[in-house]
Design a protein around this motif. Structure first.
Motif, mmCIF file in Angstrom:
data_model
loop_
_atom_site.group_PDB
_atom_site.id
_atom_site.type_symbol
_atom_site.label_atom_id
_atom_site.label_comp_id
_atom_site.label_asym_id
_atom_site.label_seq_id
_atom_site.Cartn_x
_atom_site.Cartn_y
_atom_site.Cartn_z
ATOM 1 N N MET A 166 -5.560 -12.932 -43.389
ATOM 2 C CA MET A 166 -5.029 -11.753 -42.722
ATOM 3 C C MET A 166 -4.288 -12.174 -41.449
ATOM 4 O O MET A 166 -4.823 -12.081 -40.341
ATOM 5 N N PRO A 167 -3.049 -12.664 -41.590
ATOM 6 C CA PRO A 167 -2.285 -13.071 -40.406
ATOM 7 C C PRO A 167 -2.162 -11.935 -39.398
ATOM 8 O O PRO A 167 -2.128 -10.761 -39.772
ATOM 9 N N ALA A 168 -2.108 -12.296 -38.132
ATOM 10 C CA ALA A 168 -2.014 -11.300 -37.064
ATOM 11 C C ALA A 168 -0.610 -10.711 -37.035
ATOM 12 O O ALA A 168 0.245 -11.105 -36.234
ATOM 13 N N ASN A 169 -0.357 -9.756 -37.938
ATOM 14 C CA ASN A 169 0.950 -9.114 -38.074
ATOM 15 C C ASN A 169 0.806 -7.614 -37.873
ATOM 16 O O ASN A 169 0.734 -6.855 -38.836
ATOM 17 N N PRO A 170 0.741 -7.143 -36.632
ATOM 18 C CA PRO A 170 0.587 -5.696 -36.404
ATOM 19 C C PRO A 170 1.801 -4.915 -36.877
ATOM 20 O O PRO A 170 2.924 -5.407 -36.849
ATOM 21 N N ALA A 171 1.545 -3.691 -37.318
ATOM 22 C CA ALA A 171 2.622 -2.811 -37.784
ATOM 23 C C ALA A 171 3.072 -1.889 -36.656
ATOM 24 O O ALA A 171 2.496 -1.888 -35.570
ATOM 25 N N PHE A 172 4.091 -1.090 -36.951
ATOM 26 C CA PHE A 172 4.647 -0.205 -35.942
ATOM 27 C C PHE A 172 4.748 1.238 -36.413
ATOM 28 O O PHE A 172 5.205 2.091 -35.670
ATOM 29 N N TYR A 173 4.295 1.525 -37.651
ATOM 30 C CA TYR A 173 4.445 2.883 -38.148
ATOM 31 C C TYR A 173 3.555 3.876 -37.402
ATOM 32 O O TYR A 173 3.792 5.088 -37.447
ATOM 33 N N HIS A 174 2.537 3.393 -36.694
ATOM 34 C CA HIS A 174 1.685 4.300 -35.924
ATOM 35 C C HIS A 174 2.225 4.533 -34.507
ATOM 36 O O HIS A 174 1.559 5.132 -33.665
ATOM 37 N N LYS A 175 3.452 4.047 -34.273
ATOM 38 C CA LYS A 175 4.157 4.249 -33.003
ATOM 39 C C LYS A 175 3.320 3.783 -31.801
ATOM 40 O O LYS A 175 2.934 4.594 -30.945
ATOM 41 N N PRO A 176 3.046 2.489 -31.735
ATOM 42 C CA PRO A 176 2.221 1.977 -30.636
ATOM 43 C C PRO A 176 2.861 2.221 -29.281
ATOM 44 O O PRO A 176 4.078 2.098 -29.117
ATOM 45 N N LYS A 177 2.024 2.555 -28.329
ATOM 46 C CA LYS A 177 2.508 2.821 -26.976
ATOM 47 C C LYS A 177 2.302 1.627 -26.044
ATOM 48 O O LYS A 177 2.705 1.672 -24.879
ATOM 49 N N GLY A 178 1.659 0.596 -26.576
ATOM 50 C CA GLY A 178 1.419 -0.578 -25.751
ATOM 51 C C GLY A 178 0.714 -1.664 -26.542
ATOM 52 O O GLY A 178 0.461 -1.521 -27.746
ATOM 53 N N VAL A 179 0.392 -2.748 -25.858
ATOM 54 C CA VAL A 179 -0.248 -3.892 -26.496
ATOM 55 C C VAL A 179 -1.594 -3.509 -27.104
ATOM 56 O O VAL A 179 -1.944 -3.957 -28.203
ATOM 57 N N ASP A 180 -2.348 -2.656 -26.425
ATOM 58 C CA ASP A 180 -3.667 -2.274 -26.932
ATOM 59 C C ASP A 180 -3.572 -1.632 -28.307
ATOM 60 O O ASP A 180 -4.435 -1.860 -29.173
ATOM 61 N N ASP A 181 -2.532 -0.834 -28.542
ATOM 62 C CA ASP A 181 -2.359 -0.200 -29.847
ATOM 63 C C ASP A 181 -2.044 -1.229 -30.927
ATOM 64 O O ASP A 181 -2.471 -1.083 -32.086
ATOM 65 N N LEU A 182 -1.288 -2.262 -30.577
ATOM 66 C CA LEU A 182 -0.978 -3.328 -31.534
ATOM 67 C C LEU A 182 -2.239 -4.124 -31.872
ATOM 68 O O LEU A 182 -2.474 -4.489 -33.028
ATOM 69 N N VAL A 183 -3.045 -4.383 -30.859
ATOM 70 C CA VAL A 183 -4.314 -5.086 -31.079
ATOM 71 C C VAL A 183 -5.216 -4.246 -31.978
ATOM 72 O O VAL A 183 -5.816 -4.749 -32.932
ATOM 73 N N ASP A 184 -5.304 -2.953 -31.682
ATOM 74 C CA ASP A 184 -6.178 -2.078 -32.468
ATOM 75 C C ASP A 184 -5.756 -1.996 -33.926
ATOM 76 O O ASP A 184 -6.598 -1.816 -34.819
ATOM 77 N N PHE A 185 -4.461 -2.099 -34.197
ATOM 78 C CA PHE A 185 -4.015 -2.072 -35.591
ATOM 79 C C PHE A 185 -4.658 -3.215 -36.378
ATOM 80 O O PHE A 185 -5.218 -3.013 -37.457
ATOM 81 N N MET A 186 -4.569 -4.438 -35.828
ATOM 82 C CA MET A 186 -5.126 -5.587 -36.535
ATOM 83 C C MET A 186 -6.647 -5.507 -36.627
ATOM 84 O O MET A 186 -7.247 -5.807 -37.666
ATOM 85 N N VAL A 187 -7.278 -5.102 -35.551
ATOM 86 C CA VAL A 187 -8.739 -4.999 -35.555
ATOM 87 C C VAL A 187 -9.197 -3.953 -36.566
ATOM 88 O O VAL A 187 -10.193 -4.150 -37.279
ATOM 89 N N SER A 188 -8.453 -2.857 -36.654
ATOM 90 C CA SER A 188 -8.789 -1.823 -37.634
ATOM 91 C C SER A 188 -8.724 -2.363 -39.055
ATOM 92 O O SER A 188 -9.584 -2.063 -39.891
ATOM 93 N N ARG A 189 -7.715 -3.200 -39.345
ATOM 94 C CA ARG A 189 -7.593 -3.766 -40.686
ATOM 95 C C ARG A 189 -8.767 -4.695 -41.002
ATOM 96 O O ARG A 189 -9.284 -4.715 -42.122
ATOM 97 N N VAL A 190 -9.196 -5.467 -39.995
ATOM 98 C CA VAL A 190 -10.360 -6.339 -40.197
ATOM 99 C C VAL A 190 -11.607 -5.493 -40.452
ATOM 100 O O VAL A 190 -12.388 -5.764 -41.380
ATOM 101 N N LEU A 191 -11.811 -4.472 -39.636
ATOM 102 C CA LEU A 191 -12.977 -3.601 -39.803
ATOM 103 C C LEU A 191 -12.965 -2.921 -41.163
ATOM 104 O O LEU A 191 -14.018 -2.756 -41.793
ATOM 105 N N ASP A 192 -11.789 -2.522 -41.634
ATOM 106 C CA ASP A 192 -11.688 -1.921 -42.969
ATOM 107 C C ASP A 192 -12.203 -2.875 -44.034
ATOM 108 O O ASP A 192 -12.932 -2.473 -44.955
ATOM 109 N N HIS A 193 -11.821 -4.137 -43.929
ATOM 110 C CA HIS A 193 -12.259 -5.113 -44.928
ATOM 111 C C HIS A 193 -13.736 -5.449 -44.801
ATOM 112 O O HIS A 193 -14.348 -5.913 -45.766
ATOM 113 N N LEU A 194 -14.305 -5.195 -43.632
ATOM 114 C CA LEU A 194 -15.749 -5.373 -43.446
ATOM 115 C C LEU A 194 -16.516 -4.098 -43.809
ATOM 116 O O LEU A 194 -17.746 -4.089 -43.777
ATOM 117 N N HIS A 195 -15.780 -3.031 -44.123
ATOM 118 C CA HIS A 195 -16.366 -1.720 -44.431
ATOM 119 C C HIS A 195 -17.112 -1.145 -43.234
ATOM 120 O O HIS A 195 -18.131 -0.468 -43.391
#
Length: 212
Positions: A166-195
């Motif tokens: 899972m390369p650290a490739n944040p998306a932009f479709y959620h219209k991030p307002k800053g770095v924290d939103d980009l970080v949360d995108f990747m963390v959310s994907r990891v959490l999804d895979h951990l259920h």
């Protein structure tokens, strides 16, 4: 390797010296907030990168880091364990006590190579080897660009073993307002895979305007 749909009780989290310390720290915060037992492995380079990329100034000893992070993220007593690079007596080093899942975040290509070849030169590498041989979920948040043929071959090899690359490739479709939103995108994907349930970002389609 197959993933279960249940929330893991125990997760091993390794942070290596790749750029992207914010990903690993935010993931740690979310796992602790979800009442998951976390075994954290910090490499020396990871500690340096944390100091460079964040406002955190970690103590020198692992026991002190454990107390510091437990207090910072409001974890319950004993929920977080922090291990040194060569702490071979840690439960993570044995197949008799594997975690439910393991994440390397961020993951250097050197760690990627070690896991692909079973080098096990550090506790984190040995823990990854244990997780693979015990057929537990292993997620690698690789942070490197561009990728060489060696990197790609190692990724393919590990993917065939069952690891999730899972390369650290944040998306932009959620219209991030800053770095924290980009970080949360990747963390959310990891959490999804951990259920692990989370609402860090809007899901695709949740906030999409209808087409005319």
């Amino acid at each position: 390797m197959s993933f279960t749909t249940s929330v893991p009780r125990t997760v091993a989290l390794a942070m290596t010296g790749a750029s992207g310390a914010q990903y690993g720290l935010r993931l740690l915060e979310c796992l602790l907030g979800a009442d998951v037992q976390v075994s954290l492995m910090l490499s020396r380079p990871a500690q340096v990168v944390i100091g460079m990329e964040t406002d955190l100034s970690l103590p020198g000893r692992m026991s002190e880091i454990e107390r510091f992070l437990t207090a910072r993220y409001g974890a319950r007593e004993g929920q977080l364990r922090v291990y040194d690079r060569e702490q071979w007596t840690a439960p993570l080093a044995s197949g008799s006590s594997p975690p439910d899942a393991m994440v390397v975040c961020p993951c250097t290509t050197a760690t990627l190579s070690a896991l692909a070849t079973g080098a096990s030169r550090s506790l984190a590498e040995r823990a990854g080897d244990v997780v693979l041989k015990e057929r537990r979920p292993l997620i690698l948040v690789v942070r490197e660009t561009p990728l060489s043929e060696v990197h790609l071959e190692n990724m393919l090899k590990l993917s065939r073993m069952g690891a999730v690359i899972m390369p650290a490739n944040p998306a932009f479709y959620h219209k991030p307002k800053g770095v924290d939103d980009l970080v949360d995108f990747m963390v959310s994907r990891v959490l999804d895979h951990l259920h692990v349930p989370n609402d860090l970002i809007p899901r695709w389609g949740d906030a999409q305007e209808p087409h005319e």
